[in-house]
Design a protein around this motif. Structure first.
Motif, PDB file in Angstrom:
ATOM      1  N   ALA A  35       0.729  -1.130  -0.118  1.00  0.00           N
ATOM      2  CA  ALA A  35       0.069   0.256   0.083  1.00  0.00           C
ATOM      3  C   ALA A  35       1.309   1.340   0.348  1.00  0.00           C
ATOM      4  CB  ALA A  35      -0.788   0.263   1.346  1.00  0.00           C
ATOM      5  N   THR A  36       0.252   2.392  -0.276  1.00  0.00           N
ATOM      6  CA  THR A  36       0.876   4.096   0.127  1.00  0.00           C
ATOM      7  C   THR A  36       0.092   4.555   0.322  1.00  0.00           C
ATOM      8  OG1 THR A  36       2.096   2.785  -2.538  1.00  0.00           O
ATOM      9  CG2 THR A  36       2.815   5.080  -1.695  1.00  0.00           C
ATOM     10  N   PHE A  37       0.991   5.499   1.525  1.00  0.00           N
ATOM     11  CA  PHE A  37       0.640   6.790   2.087  1.00  0.00           C
ATOM     12  C   PHE A  37       1.578   7.971   1.851  1.00  0.00           C
ATOM     13  CE2 PHE A  37       3.169   5.155   5.038  1.00  0.00           C
ATOM     14  CZ  PHE A  37       3.995   6.572   5.369  1.00  0.00           C
ATOM     15  N   THR A  38       0.863   9.244   1.358  1.00  0.00           N
ATOM     16  CA  THR A  38       1.149  10.099   1.107  1.00  0.00           C
ATOM     17  C   THR A  38       1.872  11.227   2.374  1.00  0.00           C
ATOM     18  OG1 THR A  38       0.158   9.974  -1.143  1.00  0.00           O
ATOM     19  CG2 THR A  38       1.397  12.141  -0.716  1.00  0.00           C
ATOM     20  N   LEU A  39       3.072  11.583   2.131  1.00  0.00           N
ATOM     21  CA  LEU A  39       2.867  12.725   3.049  1.00  0.00           C
ATOM     22  C   LEU A  39       3.142  14.209   2.392  1.00  0.00           C
ATOM     23  CD1 LEU A  39       6.355  11.621   4.502  1.00  0.00           C
ATOM     24  CD2 LEU A  39       3.941  11.415   5.599  1.00  0.00           C
ATOM     25  N   ASP A  40       2.493  15.490   3.108  1.00  0.00           N
ATOM     26  CA  ASP A  40       2.158  16.310   2.579  1.00  0.00           C
ATOM     27  C   ASP A  40       3.261  16.945   3.378  1.00  0.00           C
ATOM     28  OD1 ASP A  40       0.853  18.459   1.180  1.00  0.00           O
ATOM     29  OD2 ASP A  40      -0.679  18.865   2.768  1.00  0.00           O
ATOM     30  N   LEU A  41       4.084  17.645   2.304  1.00  0.00           N
ATOM     31  CA  LEU A  41       5.017  17.954   2.470  1.00  0.00           C
ATOM     32  C   LEU A  41       5.556  19.600   2.173  1.00  0.00           C
ATOM     33  CD1 LEU A  41       8.464  16.207   1.135  1.00  0.00           C
ATOM     34  CD2 LEU A  41       6.849  16.479   3.665  1.00  0.00           C
ATOM     35  N   ASP A  42       5.350  20.645   3.368  1.00  0.00           N
ATOM     36  CA  ASP A  42       5.493  22.320   2.703  1.00  0.00           C
ATOM     37  C   ASP A  42       7.283  22.624   2.349  1.00  0.00           C
ATOM     38  OD1 ASP A  42       6.026  24.851   3.007  1.00  0.00           O
ATOM     39  OD2 ASP A  42       5.095  25.002   5.118  1.00  0.00           O
ATOM     40  N   ALA A  43       6.809  22.182   0.964  1.00  0.00           N
ATOM     41  CA  ALA A  43       8.376  22.027   0.652  1.00  0.00           C
ATOM     42  C   ALA A  43       8.779  24.278   0.060  1.00  0.00           C
ATOM     43  CB  ALA A  43       8.595  21.669  -0.658  1.00  0.00           C
ATOM     44  N   ASP A  44       8.279  24.767   0.546  1.00  0.00           N
ATOM     45  CA  ASP A  44       8.898  25.873   0.920  1.00  0.00           C
ATOM     46  C   ASP A  44       9.306  26.171   1.824  1.00  0.00           C
ATOM     47  OD1 ASP A  44       8.135  26.164  -1.810  1.00  0.00           O
ATOM     48  OD2 ASP A  44       6.674  27.606  -1.649  1.00  0.00           O
ATOM     49  N   GLY A  45       8.797  25.317   2.928  1.00  0.00           N
ATOM     50  CA  GLY A  45       9.420  26.017   4.136  1.00  0.00           C
ATOM     51  C   GLY A  45      10.514  25.452   5.086  1.00  0.00           C
ATOM     52  N   ILE A  46      10.352  24.294   4.216  1.00  0.00           N
ATOM     53  CA  ILE A  46      11.920  22.929   4.259  1.00  0.00           C
ATOM     54  C   ILE A  46      12.650  23.390   3.881  1.00  0.00           C
ATOM     55  CG2 ILE A  46      12.931  20.417   4.159  1.00  0.00           C
ATOM     56  CD1 ILE A  46       9.370  19.636   4.391  1.00  0.00           C
ATOM     57  N   ILE A  47      12.689  23.861   3.095  1.00  0.00           N
ATOM     58  CA  ILE A  47      13.959  24.459   2.125  1.00  0.00           C
ATOM     59  C   ILE A  47      14.717  25.654   2.594  1.00  0.00           C
ATOM     60  CG2 ILE A  47      14.614  26.190  -0.191  1.00  0.00           C
ATOM     61  CD1 ILE A  47      12.809  23.921  -1.874  1.00  0.00           C
ATOM     62  N   ALA A  48      13.740  27.073   3.292  1.00  0.00           N
ATOM     63  CA  ALA A  48      13.746  27.524   4.280  1.00  0.00           C
ATOM     64  C   ALA A  48      14.404  27.530   4.874  1.00  0.00           C
ATOM     65  CB  ALA A  48      12.110  28.640   4.518  1.00  0.00           C
ATOM     66  N   GLU A  49      14.101  26.656   5.338  1.00  0.00           N
ATOM     67  CA  GLU A  49      14.953  25.701   6.942  1.00  0.00           C
ATOM     68  C   GLU A  49      16.481  25.994   6.399  1.00  0.00           C
ATOM     69  OE1 GLU A  49      15.088  25.634   9.837  1.00  0.00           O
ATOM     70  OE2 GLU A  49      13.417  27.378   9.393  1.00  0.00           O
ATOM     71  N   MET A  50      16.117  25.026   5.530  1.00  0.00           N
ATOM     72  CA  MET A  50      17.504  24.029   4.601  1.00  0.00           C
ATOM     73  C   MET A  50      18.280  25.521   4.560  1.00  0.00           C
ATOM     74  SD  MET A  50      16.121  20.933   2.744  1.00  0.00           S
ATOM     75  CE  MET A  50      17.567  19.959   2.078  1.00  0.00           C
ATOM     76  N   SER A  51      18.064  26.315   4.592  1.00  0.00           N
ATOM     77  CA  SER A  51      18.816  27.256   3.799  1.00  0.00           C
ATOM     78  C   SER A  51      19.379  28.373   4.478  1.00  0.00           C
ATOM     79  CB  SER A  51      17.622  28.666   2.474  1.00  0.00           C
ATOM     80  OG  SER A  51      17.393  28.192   1.170  1.00  0.00           O
ATOM     81  N   LYS A  52      19.074  28.630   5.338  1.00  0.00           N
ATOM     82  CA  LYS A  52      19.960  28.831   6.710  1.00  0.00           C
ATOM     83  C   LYS A  52      21.513  28.615   6.465  1.00  0.00           C
ATOM     84  CE  LYS A  52      15.771  30.242   9.272  1.00  0.00           C
ATOM     85  NZ  LYS A  52      14.893  29.702  10.491  1.00  0.00           N
ATOM     86  N   PRO A  53      21.963  29.723   6.685  1.00  0.00           N
ATOM     87  CA  PRO A  53      23.584  30.272   7.260  1.00  0.00           C
ATOM     88  C   PRO A  53      24.283  28.894   7.879  1.00  0.00           C
ATOM     89  CG  PRO A  53      23.417  31.889   6.258  1.00  0.00           C
ATOM     90  CD  PRO A  53      21.862  31.508   6.257  1.00  0.00           C
TER      91      PRO A  53
END
Length: 313
Positions: free
Chosen positions: A232-250
């Protein structure tokens, strides 16, 4: 009364009716957990000089005290006796005059038995004894020692790692689940804590894993796998913009962002051999430095610990 120290031919010639199990001694029995009750059959044989007469037999389950006395102390075994409540058989067994034996339907309460076998260091046994008030019973063939074996269904993640390339927006992330049972099953998926992944993943692997904040993704509820399905497959709903913003912090440079998941079957009769998964996130990030820090903007790629092709076989 049970008789010992005589062979079968002597007993057949000396006693009017002699009973025995056709298959006796230790039996390793594989019990299914798909249903509460597992049906089985035991065969009783009748012999003796007057075998042409009917006889009544009984099946009883030995207590822990009896098992200790007759098996653990005398024979050096270490059986943990399973209680009689886990076994069901006819109250009495009538073997007709013309019958040389009878097949007796019995039942094991397999699911309750599985739940009662809580200590893997024990050898659990259900010792069934054949008795009769009318005929004699071969002592060497009067007991069946059932050693139950279970193979619980496995409901688990299809893989312990999953790579996900972030593109932006609200991004779906499909996660596969595998199952080898037949019955429909419910399960839940939850997030592992930062403390847990630090101890069990980051420190052993020497990788600076960071758990994505729970506000930046959503795990669906009400998860199940249909009867007869193997995946079976379930789907996570990611706030990709928010995650990328966190990853972008120096200050987060060099950190590997993951969504750490735990799968738990709803039934205690189902196991999960791959109960944890890390969704390892990957993204292209653009950063504009502050004035005086150099020219920009510039772009770099935050890479997963392994290539996505390796994380998603």
């Amino acid at each position: 009364a049970a008789v010992c120290c005589q062979n079968e031919s002597t007993l057949d010639n000396e006693y009017a009716q002699v009973l025995s199990f056709k298959t006796y001694g230790v039996q390793k029995v594989a019990l299914s957990l798909e249903e509460p009750v597992f049906e089985y059959a035991l065969t009783i044989l009748k012999g003796g000089t007057d075998a042409g007469k009917p006889v009544t037999a009984y099946l009883t389950v030995l207590s822990q005290e009896e098992v200790d006395a007759e098996y653990n102390e005398k024979k050096g075994m270490s059986y943990k006796a399973l209680p009689a409540e886990l076994f069901d058989a006819p109250e009495k067994i009538e073997i007709g005059a013309d019958a040389s034996g009878i097949k007796v339907p019995v039942s094991f309460y397999a699911q309750d038995m599985y739940r009662s076998m809580t200590d893997d260091s024990n050898t659990y046994a259900l010792v069934i004894r054949l008795t009769s008030e009318e005929g004699e019973v071969y002592k060497e063939k009067q007991d069946i020692v059932i050693l139950p074996h279970f193979s619980p269904s496995d409901l688990c993640f299809a893989s312990p790692r999953l790579g996900m390339k972030l593109e932006g927006g609200h991004q779906p992330c499909p996660v596969k689940v595998s199952y080898d049972g037949r019955k429909a099953q419910n399960y839940t998926v939850s997030a592992l804590s930062q403390e847990y992944i630090t101890e069990h993943y980051a420190q052993p692997e020497l990788v600076n894993y960071v758990a994505v904040n729970l506000d930046l993704y959503e795990i669906p509820g009400g998860l199940s796998i249909a009867e007869g399905s193997q995946e079976a497959t379930f789907t996570l709903d990611l706030d990709a913009d928010g995650i990328i913003a966190e990853m972008s912090k120096p200050e987060n440079a060099g950190k590997v962002y993951v969504i750490p998941l735990k799968l738990t079957p709803a039934s205690d009769l189902v196991i999960s051999t791959v109960t944890e998964m890390l969704v390892v996130l990957d993204a292209d990030i653009t950063v504009t430095p502050a004035p005086g820090d150099g020219t920009g903007p510039y772009t770099w790629e935050v890479e997963a610990v392994l290539p996505l092709s390796a994380l998603n076989p």
